[in-house]
Motif scaffolding. Structure first.
Motif, PDB file in Angstrom:
ATOM      1  N   ARG A 179       0.839  -1.199   0.000  1.00  0.00           N
ATOM      2  CA  ARG A 179       0.000   0.000   0.000  1.00  0.00           C
ATOM      3  C   ARG A 179       0.867   1.241   0.000  1.00  0.00           C
ATOM      4  O   ARG A 179       1.942   1.246   0.590  1.00  0.00           O
ATOM      5  N   GLN A 180       0.359   2.283  -0.626  1.00  0.00           N
ATOM      6  CA  GLN A 180       1.077   3.560  -0.694  1.00  0.00           C
ATOM      7  C   GLN A 180       0.042   4.669  -0.793  1.00  0.00           C
ATOM      8  O   GLN A 180      -1.051   4.460  -1.306  1.00  0.00           O
ATOM      9  N   ASP A 211      -1.704   6.153   7.579  1.00  0.00           N
ATOM     10  CA  ASP A 211      -2.069   4.921   8.280  1.00  0.00           C
ATOM     11  C   ASP A 211      -2.445   3.813   7.307  1.00  0.00           C
ATOM     12  O   ASP A 211      -2.277   2.639   7.597  1.00  0.00           O
ATOM     13  N   TRP A 212      -2.939   4.184   6.133  1.00  0.00           N
ATOM     14  CA  TRP A 212      -3.311   3.215   5.095  1.00  0.00           C
ATOM     15  C   TRP A 212      -2.124   2.325   4.733  1.00  0.00           C
ATOM     16  O   TRP A 212      -2.262   1.129   4.539  1.00  0.00           O
ATOM     17  N   ASP A 213      -0.940   2.912   4.659  1.00  0.00           N
ATOM     18  CA  ASP A 213       0.253   2.183   4.218  1.00  0.00           C
ATOM     19  C   ASP A 213       0.630   1.043   5.151  1.00  0.00           C
ATOM     20  O   ASP A 213       1.235   0.070   4.718  1.00  0.00           O
ATOM     21  N   VAL A 273       5.358  -1.181  -9.254  1.00  0.00           N
ATOM     22  CA  VAL A 273       4.490  -0.127  -9.811  1.00  0.00           C
ATOM     23  C   VAL A 273       4.462   1.070  -8.863  1.00  0.00           C
ATOM     24  O   VAL A 273       4.654   2.216  -9.270  1.00  0.00           O
ATOM     25  N   LEU A 274       4.242   0.796  -7.585  1.00  0.00           N
ATOM     26  CA  LEU A 274       4.152   1.883  -6.610  1.00  0.00           C
ATOM     27  C   LEU A 274       5.492   2.592  -6.408  1.00  0.00           C
ATOM     28  O   LEU A 274       5.524   3.759  -6.031  1.00  0.00           O
ATOM     29  N   VAL A 319      -6.113  19.869  -0.495  1.00  0.00           N
ATOM     30  CA  VAL A 319      -5.317  18.642  -0.565  1.00  0.00           C
ATOM     31  C   VAL A 319      -6.144  17.544  -1.227  1.00  0.00           C
ATOM     32  O   VAL A 319      -7.326  17.396  -0.944  1.00  0.00           O
ATOM     33  N   ARG A 320      -5.492  16.796  -2.099  1.00  0.00           N
ATOM     34  CA  ARG A 320      -6.092  15.587  -2.663  1.00  0.00           C
ATOM     35  C   ARG A 320      -5.238  14.406  -2.236  1.00  0.00           C
ATOM     36  O   ARG A 320      -4.015  14.488  -2.266  1.00  0.00           O
ATOM     37  N   MET A 321      -5.889  13.318  -1.815  1.00  0.00           N
ATOM     38  CA  MET A 321      -5.174  12.139  -1.331  1.00  0.00           C
ATOM     39  C   MET A 321      -5.720  10.899  -2.029  1.00  0.00           C
ATOM     40  O   MET A 321      -6.922  10.753  -2.197  1.00  0.00           O
ATOM     41  N   TRP A 322      -4.797  10.030  -2.443  1.00  0.00           N
ATOM     42  CA  TRP A 322      -5.164   8.763  -3.050  1.00  0.00           C
ATOM     43  C   TRP A 322      -4.576   7.622  -2.236  1.00  0.00           C
ATOM     44  O   TRP A 322      -3.398   7.642  -1.894  1.00  0.00           O
ATOM     45  N   LYS A 323      -5.394   6.619  -1.942  1.00  0.00           N
ATOM     46  CA  LYS A 323      -4.933   5.403  -1.294  1.00  0.00           C
ATOM     47  C   LYS A 323      -4.786   4.350  -2.386  1.00  0.00           C
ATOM     48  O   LYS A 323      -5.733   4.070  -3.117  1.00  0.00           O
ATOM     49  N   LEU A 324      -3.593   3.774  -2.476  1.00  0.00           N
ATOM     50  CA  LEU A 324      -3.267   2.862  -3.571  1.00  0.00           C
ATOM     51  C   LEU A 324      -2.750   1.537  -3.025  1.00  0.00           C
ATOM     52  O   LEU A 324      -2.118   1.495  -1.968  1.00  0.00           O
TER      53      LEU A 324
END
Length: 71
Positions: A3-4, A67-69, A54-55, A43-48
């Motif tokens: 995750r990133q 925290d997603w990472d 790739v990341l 702010v724009r945030m993407w959870k990937l």
């Protein structure tokens, strides 16, 4: 899969463009791509989530952590 997080400041158009361009070019290789968090006005945030190789190509100026990472 790892995750990133990507974050772009809306007042820096080059960051928003870099994040959107990267996402458009790599979306098919990701297992998860979600725009979340931030107010959208500054702010724009993407959870990937996807393959590490790739990341690893996320542009430096929008690469972030959250925290997603680590979830």
């Amino acid at each position: 899969m790892i995750r990133q997080t990507m974050v772009a400041s809306v007042d820096k158009p080059s960051e928003v463009e870099a994040g959107e361009a990267w996402l458009n070019a790599n979306r098919d290789a990701l297992t998860h791509a979600e725009e979340e968090g931030g107010c959208g006005c500054c702010v724009r945030m993407w959870k990937l989530e996807g393959p590490a190789e790739v990341l690893a190509r996320i542009p430096y100026e929008v690469s972030a952590s959250s925290d997603w990472d680590t979830a």
